[in-house]
Design a protein around this motif. Structure first.
Motif, short mmCIF file in Angstrom:
data_model
loop_
_atom_site.label_atom_id
_atom_site.label_comp_id
_atom_site.label_asym_id
_atom_site.label_seq_id
_atom_site.Cartn_x
_atom_site.Cartn_y
_atom_site.Cartn_z
N ILE A 271 -50.53 -7.72 23.01
CA ILE A 271 -49.87 -9.03 24.63
C ILE A 271 -49.32 -7.43 25.82
O ILE A 271 -48.53 -6.69 24.67
N SER A 272 -50.30 -6.79 26.01
CA SER A 272 -49.70 -6.08 27.30
C SER A 272 -47.78 -5.84 27.72
O SER A 272 -48.04 -7.06 28.65
N ASP A 273 -46.96 -5.76 27.45
CA ASP A 273 -45.68 -5.44 28.11
C ASP A 273 -45.05 -4.43 28.43
O ASP A 273 -45.18 -3.45 28.75
N ASP A 274 -45.36 -5.38 29.90
CA ASP A 274 -44.50 -3.73 31.16
C ASP A 274 -43.28 -3.53 30.94
O ASP A 274 -43.26 -1.74 31.42
N MET A 275 -42.55 -3.71 30.53
CA MET A 275 -41.35 -2.95 30.08
C MET A 275 -42.06 -1.75 29.41
O MET A 275 -41.29 -1.07 29.37
N ARG A 276 -43.06 -2.16 28.69
CA ARG A 276 -43.27 -0.94 27.81
C ARG A 276 -44.56 0.17 28.31
O ARG A 276 -44.45 1.20 27.73
N VAL A 277 -44.96 0.15 29.37
CA VAL A 277 -45.65 0.66 30.32
C VAL A 277 -44.30 1.84 31.10
O VAL A 277 -44.06 1.43 31.79
N ARG A 278 -44.86 3.09 30.75
CA ARG A 278 -44.75 4.41 31.28
C ARG A 278 -45.10 4.36 32.72
O ARG A 278 -46.44 3.31 33.56
N PRO A 279 -44.62 4.36 34.04
CA PRO A 279 -44.89 4.83 35.32
C PRO A 279 -46.09 5.90 35.38
O PRO A 279 -46.31 6.54 34.57
N ASP A 280 -47.03 5.69 35.89
CA ASP A 280 -48.74 6.10 36.10
C ASP A 280 -48.79 7.62 35.95
O ASP A 280 -49.58 8.17 35.37
N LYS A 281 -47.96 8.49 36.84
CA LYS A 281 -48.29 10.03 36.56
C LYS A 281 -47.70 10.28 35.48
O LYS A 281 -46.95 11.68 35.33
N SER A 282 -45.96 9.13 34.58
CA SER A 282 -45.77 9.06 33.74
C SER A 282 -45.78 9.69 32.41
O SER A 282 -45.16 10.47 31.30
N GLU A 283 -47.50 8.66 32.38
CA GLU A 283 -47.98 8.73 30.69
C GLU A 283 -48.40 9.88 30.29
O GLU A 283 -49.12 10.51 31.60
#
Length: 335
Positions: A269-281
């Motif tokens: 399950i994709s958890d938005d809290m665990r996703v880095r900002p696009d340019k930060s990943e």
């Protein structure tokens, strides 16, 4: 170079630091362990070390941000292995100021004290995150540095401060740059422990961030042996040295390896809290470890997919021990 030397390990209470401290003691070295002062009198993971190891340690409780305490801790030590740092990337979005104080100012405190006390050698800990998303692979030590998070920016700053002291004052500094270390005791904010602890707690719907990025995972025993090799090598002074497995694997495939080893099937399950900002990943990390071998003779024992699977098995065995598992809150995301 390490024989008959007193060694200070900062961050000795942490994941890598505790394993490194224990191995130094097992090899017969005199070790002072710098742990973060707290009112619980906790020595972090060293509280769980064998009694013989704890009895052999010279414990110093302090704060790496305090120059007086740092200098006091370093007195009488010949070699400093500097690991103390704030490392969680999501928390660096929340509290970047604390990362500047701990990672840059803390490193400056070590360097200033080393210069004044004429310490024989400092091994400063960097991170593969300073490279950002790979511009070419495998990543060697000449790869451009890219601060894609406040954490990585402060580690770049700390690395540059260390090299500035080497160039300006001939302070004997070596920089070790481990890629993604994993293994027993790692915080569940990291991806491998969060997968294992969720599965071990019977959770089949695994919450994760992005699955496509690749990482060069380095088992804790290899990272520790890397520290020892860099510390012992006279050729490492003034150098930046990658410690990595020279093998990349995606987060998605990592989930499959762990699920297979734990004999289960999972739904991600994709958890938005665990996703880095696009340019930060950081999209891709893959270490070139040739320099480490050429300068120190170090090479990973858990390399390639087979080595990764062996390391995962050892990590699972530790985390699924009920005594260890109960220390983790698998249902709560720790930034």
């Amino acid at each position: 170079m390490l024989k008959n030397k007193k060694i200070l390990v900062t961050g000795a209470d942490g994941f890598i630091g505790s394993h490194l401290t224990e191995e130094l003691v097992r090899q017969g070295h005199e070790v002072r362990a710098f742990v973060f002062y707290n009112s619980f009198n906790s020595w972090g993971w060293l509280d769980y070390s064998e009694k013989s190891i704890k009895d052999s340690l010279d414990i110093f409780a302090g704060d790496i941000r305090d120059p007086h305490g740092v200098k006091t801790a370093m007195q009488g030590c010949d070699i400093v292995l500097h690991l103390a740092a704030l490392i969680a990337i999501p928390y660096s979005y929340h509290s970047p100021d604390s990362y500047v104080d701990t990672n840059i100012k803390g490193t400056l405190n070590i360097l200033q004290a080393a210069r004044e006390l004429e310490v024989e050698k400092i091994v400063h800990t960097s991170t593969s995150e300073v490279y950002g998303t790979a511009k070419y692979v495998p990543i060697d030590e000449n790869h451009p540095l890219q601060g894609q998070s406040p954490y990585s920016a402060t580690k770049i700053g700390a690395d540059q401060m260390a090299m500035a002291f080497f160039r300006s004052f001939r302070t004997p500094v070596a920089i070790i740059r481990p890629f993604n270390t994993y293994g027993p005791r790692q915080s569940a904010r990291a991806v491998i422990p969060t997968i294992i602890t969720q599965i071990a707690n019977g959770i089949n719907n695994i919450k994760l961030g992005a699955l496509h990025p690749t990482r060069d995972f380095n088992y804790i025993k290899d990272t520790v042996s890397g520290f020892l090799a860099v510390a012992a090598s006279e050729q490492s002074v003034g150098e930046v040295i990658n410690i990595g497995s020279n093998y990349e694997i995606s987060i998605g495939e990592t989930v499959e390896v762990i699920a297979e080893a734990m004999k289960t099937k999972v739904n991600i399950i994709s958890d938005d809290m665990r996703v880095r900002p696009d340019k930060s990943e950081v999209e891709r990390l893959w270490a070139d470890n040739a320099k480490a071998f050429n300068l120190t003779g170090w090479k990973p024992q858990y390399a390639g997919k087979d080595g990764f699977k062996r390391g995962i098995q050892e990590t699972i065995a530790w985390f699924t021990n009920p005594t260890n598992l109960k220390q983790y809150k698998a249902d709560i995301y720790n930034i």
